[in-house]
Design an enzyme around this catalytic site. Structure first.
Site, PDB file in Angstrom:
ATOM      1  N   CYS A 125       0.803  -1.223   0.000  1.00  0.00           N
ATOM      2  CA  CYS A 125       0.000   0.000   0.000  1.00  0.00           C
ATOM      3  C   CYS A 125       0.834   1.271   0.000  1.00  0.00           C
ATOM      4  CB  CYS A 125      -0.951  -0.006   1.191  1.00  0.00           C
ATOM      5  SG  CYS A 125      -2.146  -1.367   1.171  1.00  0.00           S
TER       6      CYS A 125
ATOM      7  N   ASN B 130     -10.321   0.080  -0.094  1.00  0.00           N
ATOM      8  CA  ASN B 130      -8.853   0.076  -0.119  1.00  0.00           C
ATOM      9  C   ASN B 130      -8.394  -0.519  -1.448  1.00  0.00           C
ATOM     10  OD1 ASN B 130      -6.116  -0.319   0.223  1.00  0.00           O
ATOM     11  ND2 ASN B 130      -6.283  -1.286   2.239  1.00  0.00           N
TER      12      ASN B 130
ATOM     13  N   HIS C 275      -3.339   7.109   2.674  1.00  0.00           N
ATOM     14  CA  HIS C 275      -3.774   5.815   2.147  1.00  0.00           C
ATOM     15  C   HIS C 275      -5.167   5.520   2.699  1.00  0.00           C
ATOM     16  CE1 HIS C 275      -4.044   1.650   1.194  1.00  0.00           C
ATOM     17  NE2 HIS C 275      -3.821   1.229   2.424  1.00  0.00           N
TER      18      HIS C 275
END
Length: 335
Positions: free
Chosen positions: A116, A287, A257
């Protein structure tokens, strides 16, 4: 000789058409809209459902939009980097597939794996490549088809992830005081037991056993990951802000994020920033791993003005984490 700097000059993005909302998900697994919204703040996510299409498809779509928006000559692109956790194949690289599909004739391509944190790390790498003087234009793409590694029988993880891609053009300039101003990156290296895909790599190659025991799906120990993510992203942002004299009065936006709304709120609280100065799209996309930060920039491009101070921050598998101070280089509302 004038110092070479590196700036983002445009953004393209792509998310699949199919929307998997919480109501539909609750018919697939024991969950509910209230449970998901309370814990992570996700209402829906985009899923690439067409058979035979992978991460490269979304990456190509984002890059193609980027090229059209900026008007850049494809033959002037020096490099193309795809950061992803969900590569199309073990070999070749997803970046090579995208490059071939786009028909770039004078560029080389490679994948960058940092979970990520992929976009954060890759943007910094591309900027360094340009500052070396050897490259002038690099396309950086964050793309992930997270649905390909999500177990839709696991209620603790299947609600979290979606698919998407976004691309930025990073170019050389002699203008100073814009672009990547500072970065702080670290890797804890202790995250393997808490966030991983157990099978499919060289340690545990695919087998009947690994398939039968569903070992090719993402495993996450949520509480541990949440705790580390809150601490790391908050501390990293605070450090970047302090050493660059940034505060609530001169930070235009934090771009975190998009993993969990509670993590995002904790980061904003640490910087004493109101939520209207935090870029958030987790409710609609979930996500998307390496794509979350560039997708947030893509969604909010028109709000960005030249000279805006941004803090980008992320946390991911392997317990990689970090934050970057980026000063925006163009007026997004004029694109």
């Amino acid at each position: 000789m004038e110092k070479i700097n590196a700036i983002i000059t445009g953004i393209g993005g792509y998310v699949p058409d199919y929307v998997l909302n919480n109501e539909e998900l609750s018919r697939m697994v024991d969950t509910s809209d209230e449970w998901i919204m309370t814990r992570v703040g996700i209402k829906e996510r985009r899923i690439l459902t067409e058979e035979g299409l992978g991460t490269s498809y979304m990456a190509r779509k984002a890059a193609k939009q980027l090229i059209q928006k900026t008007g850049v000559d494809p033959d002037t692109i020096d490099a193309l980097i795809v950061t992803t956790t969900t590569a199309d194949y073990i070999v070749p690289s997803t970046a090579s597939v995208v490059l071939g599909q786009l028909g770039l004739k004078n560029a080389y391509a490679f994948d960058y794996w940092a979970a990520c944190c992929g976009f954060l790390y890759t943007l910094d790498t591309a900027a360094s490549m340009i500052q070396s003087g050897r490259y002038k234009k690099i396309i950086v793409i964050g793309a992930d088809k997270m649905s390909s590694i999500v177990d839709y029988k696991d209620r603790s993880t299947c609600a979290l992830f979606g698919d998407g891609a976004a691309a930025v053009l990073v170019e050389a300039t002699t203008e100073q005081g814009v672009g990547v101003m500072d970065s702080y990156f670290r890797t804890d290296g202790k995250g393997l037991p808490f966030l991983h895909v157990k099978a499919g790599g060289s340690v545990s190659p695919p087998s009947h056993f690994s398939v039968d025991h569903r070992l090719h799906y993402l495993y996450q120990e949520g509480r541990t990951v949440f705790r580390y993510a809150v601490t790391s992203m908050s501390d990293d942002c605070a450090l970047i802000a302090e050493r660059n004299h940034l505060d609530k009065d001169n930070i235009a936006f934090v771009v975190p994020h998009q993993a969990n709304m509670r993590i995002i709120e904790a980061v904003a609280k640490r910087l004493d920033l109101p939520m209207d100065r935090v870029m958030v799209n987790i409710e609609h996309y979930g996500n998307t791993s390496a794509a979350t930060i560039p997708l947030a920039l893509w969604d909010n491009e028109k709000l960005l003005k030249k000279g805006d101070n941004l803090i980008l921050t992320a946390f991911g598998a392997g317990f990689v984490h970090g934050a970057s101070y980026y000063k925006w280089a163009y007026d997004g509302n004029k694109v």
